[in-house]
Structure formats: structure tokens, C-alpha cells
Design an enzyme around this catalytic site. Structure first.
Site, PDB file in Angstrom:
ATOM      1  N   CYS A 210       0.866  -1.179   0.000  1.00  0.00           N
ATOM      2  CA  CYS A 210       0.000   0.000   0.000  1.00  0.00           C
ATOM      3  C   CYS A 210       0.903   1.229   0.000  1.00  0.00           C
ATOM      4  O   CYS A 210       2.107   1.122  -0.227  1.00  0.00           O
ATOM      5  CB  CYS A 210      -0.964  -0.005   1.187  1.00  0.00           C
ATOM      6  SG  CYS A 210      -0.155  -0.030   2.808  1.00  0.00           S
ATOM      7  N   THR A 211       0.361   2.396   0.266  1.00  0.00           N
ATOM      8  CA  THR A 211       1.127   3.641   0.140  1.00  0.00           C
ATOM      9  C   THR A 211       2.304   3.704   1.105  1.00  0.00           C
ATOM     10  O   THR A 211       3.449   3.901   0.704  1.00  0.00           O
ATOM     11  CB  THR A 211       0.213   4.859   0.368  1.00  0.00           C
ATOM     12  OG1 THR A 211      -0.915   4.757  -0.499  1.00  0.00           O
ATOM     13  CG2 THR A 211       0.968   6.154   0.089  1.00  0.00           C
TER      14      THR A 211
END
Length: 611
Positions: A210-211
Site C-alpha cells: 500500500c502507500t
């Protein structure tokens, strides 16, 4: 001449840990961030912290030093990046970089909107892989694969834990590795997707990313909680951000990394664009215009050539589930109009080569109106509140039906000697006129009353004890059970309702109800609340974690003219609701619901999510 402007930066970090004294930690962040002039978001929960703040680089470094002095944050990964100072006010405001917001929440990230779904133990999260280890795994080398299958990637699955609008502009891609993009609107939709794909994930080595890493912590723990066959789950430590630092050319990551601050996205040295315009399909990956789907409000990519002011867009997910442009009401002059095919062509300025992504079609069926139950304020009634909201009803008449009811607690008439009128109540012009004609005054009601309220049923004229107390609402803490039982009967007899709108004390009542939304299912089903000039009452019903009900909060700004409910009281009420499903509108007016632009447009935007 050398540039002496202080360097600006953005800092992101999270830490899962058991926090026993949230108040002290709240005070630390409030004092430290304000003293360093940091802006952004700080979320605190009993299970840890999640921080995204911006400011002078030197101030951010001082903040990191102060946080590191607390043993609670041992091992925390502080992601500090130098960047330009926010120049786009619209983007900065939307991303929370024009103020400092510190809130205590139930969860750092909301894995599911279903309150019955218990969050997994974070201690069961997938094993962390460094950027180098993650890269090696995608290459088919390294200890991750050598243990059982040193020569192939057949049992490897790459899973993106982000939302669809993020993956549009950037994602990992590795040859011969199965890649899964859930294509979800929001993170809370991920558990359902995982449940549906369980057989596809079982027995595989799952690589998640994810980020910045925080969403993978919870999601990987959720997959592992499924038991046998789901043990081999791994997550990219530090997320895409740390990977791009290790591999500046992008490595296996293509495109840009969407971020939740004013930078919008961060890319590698690879100039290739993987995003495409929703309308014409040309390469495009710039979200700075903040174009959104008219139905669900998810960000969409619309290039400069296709973008037009006040245009309506429909994201690919809404298209998939049958929502088209023809079902979106236009907002011109406050009127809802169904767009013809010709108008749709004109609206988005397309040539004859229409994008296959858009559902162009004729249609003349108006959307179903939302039914909203309206709860009036203290010492008001349904009739008076209907009159006060006439402008709102008129401007929303094509999409909303407002239903008004009197609260169950009938109040005595009060008056003050020698005063002609007091806060909308009929009043005596003198002491001698102690019983004005009752037919000239409508009965007044309340949802909550003071503990010493006389419930004998005798409603008579009384002389006020003193001048109006602007803080009287804090003492009105009784009568909730009676009002709740009454509302259940209203839902049964006059429902169904899509939402509840409350004003002042009515907003406090609506908030109390929304705090018990799950418990009230089948008796009081509703999808959202609108809280206007609201405040929180210190009752057991509010002694809970963040309220997970879509909510719109409308109240006066710091410089507004609401003399009855202070800005901070309404802001405190808004803080009780989950960040991910609440919207705030601050206005410069008094104790009213504003219906002029831009406020009415923001109200419509919120309501369109539920049409």
C-alpha cells in the site's frame, strides 16, 4: 543571491502500540504541533497513532526528535520528504493541510464499515519485507521463494491493498506474477473482497503493498486470521514510498504513488504515465483538478481538454453497477434536470468518438427522492421548523422529501416581563398580562429536557427564571429514552427514511441515535445523518468509539454569527464520527441552515452519494 526560504516538508508515520493514556498523548501532539506550526492530521487510538503533517523541514525534524524521546515509538519508521510548500489552496484544504486536526478515533484505519466485524489482532500481521526483499521476491529470487520453490513464481500472488483511484495512476507489475487489484472504492470494502477471493488466495504466498504500510498491517492480519492455508502473507515495509526511495527508477512499480497530502502523487524517474482520462482515454494521471464521480464522489481522471466547469462524471465502478450520466441530476440554478443525449455531448465537450467507458444513453426517469426525517430544535415544533427550512426544501425538492414531527416532550410557555419576544416564543408585554391568549401561540417541544423538568403534563404560562442562558442545552440531559421510543414509532408509522436531519438539540438527538445505529437495525433503519448547529450531550450513548455512520455536519465558523451553539461545540460533535464517512461545512451565518452557494452545493453533493 541564495534562496533563504526555509525548506518545506511532509512527514508520515504510524505506530501500532497499546496506548493507555490517550489524553496525555493528545496534549503532547496539540502542544508540540502547534508550537512548531505543523499542519495536517493526527489520529490517536487505543491501538496506536497515524500522523501526516507538513511544515518547515527544521520543525518536522524537531517533532521527530520529540516523538522519539517517548519509548512508545521505538522502531517507528518516520518518512520525511522535502517538497514544495502547498500552493493549491483547494487541494491543501481537501487534504487537511490548511489546519491541524487531532482526533481520538476507534481505529487508525477502518478495515470494515460493519461494526459487527471484529478487527483482527495486529500482532498477527504479515511478515515485513524490506524494499530489497520485496523486489527480489518479484524477481523470483531471494529467501522468500527459495525455501520451497526456488525456480518459479507460480504460487506467488501480488495484492494491492489500495483503492481504485490510487491504482489508476500507479501499481506494481512483475512478469509471471499474478497481480490482484481489488478495484475498491474505499479500504473498508477490502474484507468483503478478500472473503470472495479466499479460494484464490488459499495456499499462495501473498505479497501485499500500500502507500506507506499501515493498511497492509490490518489487511494482512485479516487474511492470516482465516487460518490454515493463509499463513504465508508478506507486506512491503514502508510501502511504495520506501520502495521508490530504494529504486528511484521505479523498479517493478509503474506510474505514480498516490499520497494523501498536497503533493497528490510522487513518481520515480520513469516518465511513463499509466493513468488514462475517463472520457477520451488519453494518457493522464493528474488529480489536481479534484474531479469526482457525481454518484459516489470518488476521484476520477479527466484531462484538461475534456474537463468543463460544472460537468458531471461517472466513475467506472458506478458504470459497472448501472449508474449512468442520464441518472445524474444537474444542479444548474438549483434545479434537478435529466440530461438528454445531446446535452450530455455538450456537457463534456466530446467529439463523435465517444469513450467506451461512459454509458451514453437516453433516459428521462428522475431518481427516487430521499426521504429525510427532520428533528427540530429545543422549544420549537414541526410547523415552525418546516417554515425555517422552507428555502432548503425548495432547493432540494427534486431529490429530497423532508418529513417533520414534533418532539415528545411538551414544554410550558415562558415569557419575560416587558419583553415583546424571546427567541421565537410568544411573550407577555408586561407582568400583568400573565396569560396571553393560547390560540396565538403554538405548543413547543423538546427531545431532551432538564433533570428537574415537570412531566405532570400541565402546560401553562410561566415567568422565565432569568435571561436566556446560551449554555442551557448542556443541562438538558434527560428524556432520551422517551424520545427514542417515540422515534421508533415514527419510523414504523411514517417510514422508511433514508436519513435524519437534526437542528441544534435535534442534531444532538440524531447523533445519539446514530451512535446506536447498529443496535437499532430493523427498528430504525437509516443511511446517513445531517447535523446542523449540533452539540454532544454527555450520555452513556456517546461513551463509545468513533460513530461509523455517514454524516454531514453544518455549523458556524469561528467567525460566524451563531450565538447559541459555539463553533467548538459543533466541532466536538463532528469529532465523534469516523473521519472516513463524515463531511463538514462551516458557514459565516447565524443559527440557521444556510442555503446559498457554495453551501447548498456542498449539501447536494453529500446527498447525491445516496441517490
Amino acid at each position: 543571491m541564495a534562496d533563504t526560504t526555509p525548506q518545506y516538508g511532509v512527514l508520515l508515520y504510524y505506530k501500532y502500540a497499546q496506548i493507555t493514556d490517550l489524553d496525555s498523548l493528545f496534549s503532547f501532539y496539540e502542544s508540540n504541533c502547534n508550537s512548531l506550526s505543523l499542519l495536517g492530521r493526527v489520529r490517536l487510538s487505543p491501538h496506536g497513532v497515524n500522523v501526516t503533517v507538513g511544515g518547515k523541514l527544521s520543525s518536522l525534524e524537531k517533532h521527530i526528535a520529540a516523538v522519539k524521546s517517548n519509548a512508545l515509538f521505538e522502531g517507528t519508521d518516520f518518512k520525511l520528504a522535502t517538497c514544495d510548500h502547498p500552493v493549491d489552496d483547494k487541494v491543501a484544504k481537501e487534504c487537511g493541510f490548511t489546519s491541524l486536526s487531532i482526533r481520538i478515533v476507534k481505529e487508525l484505519v477502518t478495515l470494515s464499515s460493519d461494526p459487527l466485524l471484529k478487527s483482527p489482532e495486529i500482532s498477527n500481521a504479515g511478515r515485513h519485507l524490506t524494499a530489497a526483499e520485496f523486489h527480489s521476491a518479484l524477481q523470483g529470487t531471494g529467501p522468500l521463494l527459495e525455501k520451497d520453490s526456488p525456480t518459479c513464481n507460480e504460487d506467488l500472488v501480488l495484492l494491492d491493498a489500495r483503492n481504485l483511484y490510487e491504482t489508476r495512476i500507479g501499481k506494481f507489475h512483475a512478469p509471471n506474477v499474478e497481480t490482484l487489484d481489488p478495484g475498491i472504492r474505499q479500504y473498508s470494502d477490502l474484507p468483503s473482497w478478500i472473503d470472495d477471493k479466499s479460494e484464490q488466495l488459499k495456499g499462495k504466498r501473498v505479497l501485499m503493498y500500500c502507500t506507506g504500510g499501515i493498511r497492509c498491517e490490518m489487511a494482512s492480519a485479516y487474511i492470516r486470521s482465516k487460518g490454515a492455508g493463509f499463513e504465508n502473507v508478506f507486506q512491503l515495509f514502508g510501502g511504495i514510498q520506501r520502495y521508490l526511495e530504494q529504486f528511484p527508477d521505479g523498479g517493478f512499480f509503474k506510474g505514480k504513488n498516490f499520497v494523501f497530502d498536497h503533493r497528490i502523487s510522487v513518481g520515480s524517474s520513469d516518465p511513463n504515465v499509466i493513468g488514462t482520462c475517463l472520457l477520451c482515454g488519453s494518457s493522464f494521471d493528474d488529480y489536481s483538478s479534484r474531479c469526482r464521480c457525481a454518484h459516489c464522489r470518488m476521484l476520477v481522471l479527466v484531462c484538461d481538454s475534456c474537463r468543463m466547469e460544472d460537468a458531471l462524471y461517472v466513475c467506472e465502478l458506478c458504470q459497472k453497477y448501472g449508474k449512468g450520466v442520464q441518472s445524474v441530476p444537474s444542479l444548474e440554478n438549483g434545479k434537478t434536470q435529466v440530461l438528454s443525449l445531446q446535452e450530455e455531448h455538450k456537457l463534456v465537450s466530446l467529439d463523435t468518438k465517444l469513450s467506451p467507458q461512459l454509458p451514453w444513453s437516453h433516459g428521462n426517469e428522475s431518481p427516487r427522492k430521499l426521504r429525510i426525517l427532520c428533528l427540530h430544535g429545543f422549544r420549537q415544533n414541526a410547523s415552525s421548523f418546516k417554515g425555517r427550512t422552507a428555502s432548503l426544501a425548495k432547493k432540494l425538492k427534486n431529490i429530497v422529501e423532508l418529513v417533520f414531527v414534533d418532539a415528545p416532550h411538551e414544554l410550558p410557555f415562558i415569557y419575560q416581563p416587558c419583553i415583546t419576544e424571546s427567541h421565537g416564543e410568544c411573550a407577555s408585554s408586561s407582568l400583568q398580562q400573565s396569560h396571553p391568549p393560547s390560540q396565538n401561540c403554538r405548543k413547543k417541544f423538546a427531545w431532551l429536557v432538564a433533570p428537574d423538568f415537570n412531566v405532570s403534563g400541565e402546560v401553562d404560562w410561566k415567568i422565565a427564571n432569568g435571561s436566556f442562558d446560551p449554555l442551557q442545552y448542556l443541562q438538558q440531559t434527560d428524556g432520551f429514552d422517551v424520545s427514542l421510543a417515540y422515534l421508533k414509532s415514527v419510523f414504523s408509522q411514517k417510514g422508511p427514511f433514508d436519513g435524519i436531519l437534526g437542528f441544534s438539540q435535534g442534531a444532538a438527538m440524531a447523533a445519539l441515535v446514530s451512535a446506536q445505529q447498529e443496535r437499532l437495525k430493523s427498528e430504525m433503519d437509516f443511511r446517513f445523518v445531517i447535523l446542523c448547529s449540533g452539540f454532544a450531550i454527555k450520555l452513556a450513548e456517546f461513551e463509545c468509539q468513533a460513530i461509523n455512520c455517514p454524516s454531514l455536519h453544518i455549523f458556524g465558523s469561528d467567525h460566524g454569527k451563531d450565538r447559541q451553539i459555539a463553533n467548538q461545540a459543533s466541532r466536538d460533535l463532528a469529532s465523534l464520527f469516523d473521519d472516513g464517512c463524515s463531511v463538514i461545512i462551516e458557514h459565516d451565518s447565524g443559527h440557521i441552515i444556510p442555503t446559498r452557494s457554495p453551501y447548498i452545493d456542498e449539501i447536494r453533493n453529500f446527498l447525491h452519494r445516496f441517490l
